[in-house]
Design a protein around this motif. Structure first.
Motif, PDB file in Angstrom:
ATOM      1  N   GLU A  13       0.836  -1.204   0.000  1.00 49.58           N
ATOM      2  CA  GLU A  13       0.000   0.000   0.000  1.00 49.58           C
ATOM      3  C   GLU A  13       0.864   1.245   0.000  1.00 49.58           C
ATOM      4  O   GLU A  13       1.896   1.319   0.681  1.00 49.58           O
ATOM      5  CB  GLU A  13      -0.912   0.010   1.232  1.00 49.58           C
ATOM      6  CG  GLU A  13      -1.882   1.176   1.277  1.00 49.58           C
ATOM      7  CD  GLU A  13      -2.885   1.036   2.407  1.00 49.58           C
ATOM      8  OE1 GLU A  13      -4.023   1.507   2.250  1.00 49.58           O
ATOM      9  OE2 GLU A  13      -2.525   0.462   3.450  1.00 49.58           O
ATOM     10  N   LEU A  14       0.427   2.234  -0.760  1.00 53.15           N
ATOM     11  CA  LEU A  14       1.035   3.557  -0.765  1.00 53.15           C
ATOM     12  C   LEU A  14      -0.060   4.579  -0.484  1.00 53.15           C
ATOM     13  O   LEU A  14      -1.091   4.596  -1.166  1.00 53.15           O
ATOM     14  CB  LEU A  14       1.695   3.864  -2.108  1.00 53.15           C
ATOM     15  CG  LEU A  14       2.296   5.273  -2.252  1.00 53.15           C
ATOM     16  CD1 LEU A  14       3.474   5.449  -1.289  1.00 53.15           C
ATOM     17  CD2 LEU A  14       2.729   5.533  -3.685  1.00 53.15           C
ATOM     18  N   GLU A  15       0.146   5.398   0.548  1.00 54.15           N
ATOM     19  CA  GLU A  15      -0.804   6.453   0.906  1.00 54.15           C
ATOM     20  C   GLU A  15      -0.100   7.805   0.852  1.00 54.15           C
ATOM     21  O   GLU A  15       1.010   7.954   1.372  1.00 54.15           O
ATOM     22  CB  GLU A  15      -1.365   6.238   2.318  1.00 54.15           C
ATOM     23  CG  GLU A  15      -2.221   5.002   2.476  1.00 54.15           C
ATOM     24  CD  GLU A  15      -2.852   4.923   3.858  1.00 54.15           C
ATOM     25  OE1 GLU A  15      -2.762   5.933   4.602  1.00 54.15           O
ATOM     26  OE2 GLU A  15      -3.426   3.886   4.192  1.00 54.15           O
ATOM     27  N   VAL A  16      -0.771   8.782   0.247  1.00 57.40           N
ATOM     28  CA  VAL A  16      -0.266  10.152   0.173  1.00 57.40           C
ATOM     29  C   VAL A  16      -1.385  11.078   0.630  1.00 57.40           C
ATOM     30  O   VAL A  16      -2.508  11.001   0.109  1.00 57.40           O
ATOM     31  CB  VAL A  16       0.187  10.525  -1.246  1.00 57.40           C
ATOM     32  CG1 VAL A  16       0.724  11.957  -1.275  1.00 57.40           C
ATOM     33  CG2 VAL A  16       1.250   9.553  -1.752  1.00 57.40           C
ATOM     34  N   THR A  17      -1.100  11.938   1.616  1.00 54.25           N
ATOM     35  CA  THR A  17      -2.117  12.811   2.203  1.00 54.25           C
ATOM     36  C   THR A  17      -1.620  14.249   2.223  1.00 54.25           C
ATOM     37  O   THR A  17      -0.464  14.512   2.579  1.00 54.25           O
ATOM     38  CB  THR A  17      -2.457  12.374   3.637  1.00 54.25           C
ATOM     39  OG1 THR A  17      -2.838  11.008   3.641  1.00 54.25           O
ATOM     40  CG2 THR A  17      -3.586  13.215   4.212  1.00 54.25           C
ATOM     41  N   GLY A  18      -2.500  15.168   1.852  1.00 58.90           N
ATOM     42  CA  GLY A  18      -2.238  16.599   1.984  1.00 58.90           C
ATOM     43  C   GLY A  18      -3.328  17.243   2.803  1.00 58.90           C
ATOM     44  O   GLY A  18      -4.509  16.910   2.679  1.00 58.90           O
ATOM     45  N   ASP A  19      -2.945  18.185   3.680  1.00 60.65           N
ATOM     46  CA  ASP A  19      -3.875  18.811   4.621  1.00 60.65           C
ATOM     47  C   ASP A  19      -3.614  20.315   4.601  1.00 60.65           C
ATOM     48  O   ASP A  19      -2.490  20.763   4.885  1.00 60.65           O
ATOM     49  CB  ASP A  19      -3.636  18.226   6.024  1.00 60.65           C
ATOM     50  CG  ASP A  19      -4.663  18.680   7.050  1.00 60.65           C
ATOM     51  OD1 ASP A  19      -5.217  19.780   6.897  1.00 60.65           O
ATOM     52  OD2 ASP A  19      -4.884  17.934   8.018  1.00 60.65           O
ATOM     53  N   TYR A  20      -4.659  21.092   4.260  1.00 61.39           N
ATOM     54  CA  TYR A  20      -4.520  22.553   4.204  1.00 61.39           C
ATOM     55  C   TYR A  20      -5.529  23.199   5.137  1.00 61.39           C
ATOM     56  O   TYR A  20      -6.719  22.842   5.139  1.00 61.39           O
ATOM     57  CB  TYR A  20      -4.741  23.071   2.783  1.00 61.39           C
ATOM     58  CG  TYR A  20      -4.700  24.576   2.672  1.00 61.39           C
ATOM     59  CD1 TYR A  20      -3.503  25.263   2.837  1.00 61.39           C
ATOM     60  CD2 TYR A  20      -5.860  25.311   2.426  1.00 61.39           C
ATOM     61  CE1 TYR A  20      -3.456  26.652   2.748  1.00 61.39           C
ATOM     62  CE2 TYR A  20      -5.827  26.700   2.332  1.00 61.39           C
ATOM     63  CZ  TYR A  20      -4.615  27.363   2.497  1.00 61.39           C
ATOM     64  OH  TYR A  20      -4.579  28.730   2.414  1.00 61.39           O
TER      65      TYR A  20
END
Length: 743
Positions: free
Chosen positions: A465-472
Motif C-alpha cells: 500500500e502507498l498512501e499520500v495525504t495533503g492537509d490545508y
C-alpha cells in the motif's frame, strides 16, 4: 568534609534549577485557591493561542488563560487561572472518569523523558470531573489508563482556577539519578460553549504527525519517589438464568522502588465485567477491535504500544484471557541509563490455555533518532502451536518540520512441525512546511503469511500500500464571517497484494467547516476504482468489484441551553452493485443539571443491495433495514456516588434474498435460488452503581442483561415488534458485586 562539599553542590544545583523552572519545598495544598506563596516561584505561561479551530490567534478578552508549573518533592504542581466573563456560559456537567462530554475543561500533558515518545495527559473539567490517558505514537491517546493524582477547582464571578498535583510515581522515567530533568509540557483549555481550544505551545493533536514532539521543553528539579501498593479484590456474580452464584478473589501488586524500575503482578486477576463493550454485528472479514480497560494491562503499558498502519497493534492485551481465565501475570518496566525496557508474561488456566511473553527495548541514539525492538512469544500446548513475532522500529526527526517512522517485522509460527513464516515493513513520513500545510507519505508491505494475531491485532496480511495525504488549513480573516476555519484534506490510497492483483484505489476528500458559534460541519466523499476484493470470500476466491463511492455529511452543534445535537447522513456501498445504502445517525445530549446528563442515539439504514458471505464461494444478496438505538444516562447523587445506565439495541432485517456463486474469473453470478428472509436482534443493557472508596479503590454493583437472536421468517416484521422482541432477550442476566481496595 567531602560529604559537606557534596551536600553544598547538590543544594547549589537545586537552587540553580529553581531559578530556571521554579521549585517548591513546602507542600502545595490542592484546593483550587493558589494561595500558597510557593506559587510565586512557578514558571508562568500566558501565550495561549487558538488551536481548535487551528487559527493561532490570541483568545478574546473574557476567555484568556494562564498556567503555572512547579516542581515539588511530592510531584509536578500545575495551576490554571481562567478568565470567563459573565456573558460566557459555563458548561460543567458532572462526569464519570474519562467520560467524554461537552464541558469547560483544562488539560495538562507531560513527556517526562522529553523525547517525544510517550506523554501523560491529565484533564480537569469545571465540575471537578477528571480524565487521564497516555499519548503514544505522537498523537494517539488512550484513556484506558487510570492513575492516582489530585486536582481541585474553585470559581469566582470572573472565572475559575484549577490546581493539579501529578506525583513522580505515575510513570517510569529514564535518567532518574540526576538533580534535574528536561521534560516537555503542553497546556490547553476548552471553552465548552463554543468548543474553542486554546493551547500553549500552539500545536494540535489532529494536525499532521507531530504533537508530543512539539511540546515545550522545560528543565525542572526531579525527586525520587518509591511506592508499594497491593489491591485485593473480591467478586460475587449471580446468574439469574441458572440461579447460581460464583465467587472469585485475587490480588494485584505494584512495586516502584525508584523512577526507573517498576514491577507489577497479579494472581487470579480481576476481570469482572463492569465496563460494557459496544454492541457490534460484524459481517465483515475483518475482526472488530475492542480496547482493554483491565487495570493490570493498562498500567504502564505505553512501552508495549507498538502500532502498524491500518490500526494494527503488535501487542493487543485483549488476547490474554480471551477464552480462558488467567492464572497469573507479571509486568516489568524500567530503564538502564538512556535505554528503556519492558517485560510481560501471562499464563492462562486449563489444558487449552496459552502462555504469553513479550520483551521490549527502546534506545534514543541521539536527540533526533531512537530505535526499538520488540519480541513476542505465544504458546499453546494442546495444539502444539508456537507463534513468535520480532520487530525493529525507528523514529527520526531530522528537523522541526519532518518526522520519519519505520518498522520491520516478521512472524514465525510452528504448529505440529509445520512452519509458516513471513515478513513485513512500513515507513511513514510527516512533513509540516508551514502552519497551514502538512503532508504524509506512507508505504507498507505485509507478506501473505505475516500473522501477528496470536498476541496482536492485525486487520489483514498480503498487502502492498502507498498512501499520500495533503492537509490545508484555511483561516477566515473576515471578523464578520460566520465561518472561522475551513480544513481541506485529500488522501490517495493505492493497494495491491503479493499475487499482483490490484485492489481498489481510493481517493478520500474531506472538508471541515468551523463556525464562530461553535457549530461544525464535516463533509466527506471517497470515490474508488474497480479492483479485486481478496478478503470477502475468506480465502475462497477473489471478487472483481466495480467502481463506486461513499459519502458522508455531519453536523455537530455547540451547546444550546441544555442540549447538544449531532446529525449524520451517509451513502455507503455494501452490495454487489455501486448502489449505496442510506444511513442516518441522530444524537442528542441533554444536561438538565450538573449532576445528570443523558445521550440519546438513533440511526436507521436502508439498502436494496447488501452482499453477505455465507460459506465457501456462496453469497447472499438481500435488501436490508438496520436500526440502531442507544441510551446513556449518568447521575451523580452525591460525592463519591455514580449511577450509570448504558443500553444499546441493533436490529437487522434482510429480505428478498438471492443466492450468488463466485466464479473463477471473479464474477458473482446469480444461481436463481431464493434465500429465506432473516432478522438479527441484539440488545445490551447495563445498570452500574459505583462508590469511590478511596484512591484507586471502588465498590461496584452492576446489573447486566442482554442477548441476541437470528431467525428465518417470511413476511417481515415491524420495527416496533423487533424492539419488543429484543426487550425479551435473555441470553445473559446477571448481577455482579465487586470490591477492589488499595493498601
Amino acid at each position: 568534609m567531602k560529604k559537606c562539599v557534596a551536600l553544598r553542590c547538590t543544594r547549589l544545583a537545586l537552587a540553580l534549577a529553581a531559578s530556571l523552572a521554579g521549585t517548591a519545598h513546602a507542600a502545595i495544598s490542592v484546593d483550587g485557591q493558589l494561595d500558597e506563596p510557593e506559587w510565586a516561584q512557578a514558571r508562568e505561561y500566558d501565550d495561549f493561542r487558538i488551536t481548535e479551530p487551528y487559527r493561532l490567534t490570541t483568545p478574546e478578552a473574557g476567555v484568556r488563560t494562564k498556567a503555572r508549573l512547579l516542581s515539588t518533592p511530592e510531584g509536578i504542581a500545575v495551576a490554571f487561572v481562567l478568565d470567563q466573563a459573565p456573558g460566557v456560559q459555563r458548561i460543567k456537567p458532572r462526569l464519570e472518569r474519562d467520560q467524554v462530554r461537552n464541558a469547560d475543561r483544562v488539560n495538562f500533558n507531560i513527556d517526562f523523558d522529553g523525547d517525544g515518545r510517550t506523554a501523560y495527559a491529565f484533564t480537569v473539567s469545571l465540575s471537578g470531573s477528571i480524565q487521564d490517558g497516555v499519548l503514544t505514537n505522537e498523537n494517539q491517546l488512550s484513556t484506558d489508563w487510570d492513575t492516582e493524582w489530585s486536582s481541585a477547582v474553585s470559581e469566582s464571578a470572573t472565572g475559575w482556577q484549577v490546581e493539579m498535583l501529578i506525583p513522580w510515581s505515575v510513570a517510569p522515567m529514564r535518567n532518574a539519578d540526576s538533580a534535574t530533568r528536561t521534560a516537555k509540557v503542553y497546556f490547553a483549555r476548552v471553552v465548552g460553549s463554543t468548543g474553542e481550544r486554546q493551547a500553549f505551545p500552539a500545536v494540535a493533536q489532529d494536525r499532521g504527525g507531530r504533537f508530543v514532539s512539539d511540546f515545550d521543553p522545560i528543565e525542572i528539579p526531579q525527586y525520587r519517589s518509591a511506592l508499594f501498593h497491593y489491591w485485593p479484590y473480591a467478586t460475587a456474580l449471580h446468574d439469574f438464568i441458572d440461579d447460581r452464584t460464583r465467587y472469585k478473589a485475587g490480588v494485584d501488586v505494584f512495586w516502584k522502588p525508584s523512577p526507573d524500575f517498576q514491577l507489577s503482578g497479579t494472581i487470579n486477576p480481576d476481570f469482572g465485567q463492569v465496563e460494557a463493550d459496544d454492541l457490534v454485528i460484524n459481517f465483515d472479514a475483518v475482526e472488530t477491535f475492542f480496547s482493554d480497560k483491565r487495570p493490570f494491562f493498562t498500567e504502564n503499558q505505553s512501552i508495549f504500544d507498538l502500532r502498524t498502519p491500518d490500526s494494527g497493534r503488535l501487542i493487543h492485551t485483549r488476547r490474554i484471557g480471551e477464552r480462558n481465565d488467567i492464572d497469573a501475570a507479571l509486568k516489568l518496566n524500567g530503564a538502564f541509563g538512556r535505554m528503556s525496557y519492558g517485560l510481560l508474561a501471562a499464563t492462562e488456566d486449563g489444558d487449552d490455555g496459552r502462555d504469553f511473553y513479550a520483551a521490549r527495548l527502546q534506545l534514543p541514539v541521539s536527540d533526533a533518532m531512537s530505535v526499538g525492538w520488540l519480541s513476542t512469544d505465544t504458546g499453546r500446548a494442546d495444539i502444539d502451536r508456537r507463534a513468535q513475532v520480532h520487530a525493529v522500529d525507528l523514529r527520526w526527526k531530522p528537523s522541526h518540520s519532518l518526522i520519519v517512522s519505520a518498522q520491520a517485522l516478521g512472524s514465525f509460527i510452528d504448529q505440529q512441525g509445520t512452519a509458516s513464516n513471513d515478513i513485513g515493513a512500513w515507513v511513514r513520513t510527516f512533513w509540516t512546511p508551514t502552519d497551514r500545510w502538512s503532508f504524509e507519505v506512507e508505504a507498507t508491505h505485509f507478506g501473505e503469511r505475516l500473522n501477528f494475531n496470536d498476541l496482536g491485532y492485525q486487520r489483514r496480511p498480503n498487502v502492498n500500500e502507498l498512501e499520500v495525504t495533503g492537509d490545508y488549513n484555511q483561516r477566515i480573516a473576515d471578523a464578520q464571517s460566520a465561518l472561522r476555519n475551513i480544513r481541506w484534506i485529500a488522501e490517495l490510497q493505492a493497494r495491491s497484494n503479493d499475487q499482483g492483483y490490484h485492489l481498489p484505489t481510493y481517493l478520500l476528500l474531506t472538508n471541515v467547516y468551523n463556525f464562530r458559534s461553535g457549530d461544525r460541519v464535516d463533509l466527506y466523499v471517497a470515490p474508488r476504482t474497480a479492483g479485486w476484493d481478496d478478503r470477502i470470500s475468506r480465502g475462497n476466491g477473489l471478487w472483481r468489484t466495480s467502481g463506486r463511492y461513499e459519502a458522508q455529511a455531519q453536523f455537530t452543534s455547540a451547546r444550546y441551553g441544555d442540549w447538544t445535537f449531532s446529525a449524520n447522513a451517509g451513502l455507503l456501498p455494501v452490495g454487489l452493485s455501486a448502489t449505496p445504502s442510506r444511513t442516518v445517525m441522530l444524537t442528542a445530549g441533554w444536561y438538565p443539571g450538573d449532576r445528570f446528563n443523558a445521550e440519546f442515539e438513533w440511526g436507521p439504514e436502508w439498502t436494496r443491495d447488501w452482499l453477505v458471505w455465507r460459506e465457501g464461494r456462496t453469497f447472499g444478496r438481500y435488501g436490508r433495514r438496520l436500526d440502531y438505538a442507544g441510551v446513556n444516562l449518568s447521575w451523580f447523587p452525591a460525592a463519591r456516588h455514580e449511577l450509570r445506565l448504558k443500553s444499546q439495541w441493533i436490529a437487522i432485517r434482510a429480505h428478498d434474498g438471492t443466492q450468488y456463486e463466485l466464479q473463477p474469473q471473479g464474477d458473482l453470478q446469480a444461481t436463481g435460488a431464493a434465500l429465506p428472509d432473516f432478522d438479527i436482534n441484539e440488545l445490551g443493557l447495563q445498570l452500574r452503581y459505583r462508590y469511590l472508596l478511596g484512591p484507586q479503590s471502588d465498590l461496584f454493583l452492576a446489573y447486566s442483561r442482554g442477548g441476541s437472536s437470528e431467525l428465518e421468517r417470511e413476511g417481515g416484521i415491524g420495527t416496533g415488534d423487533m424492539l419488543q422482541e429484543a426487550l425479551e432477550l435473555r441470553d445473559s442476566d446477571q448481577l455482579l458485586a465487586k470490591v477492589r481496595y488499595r493498601f
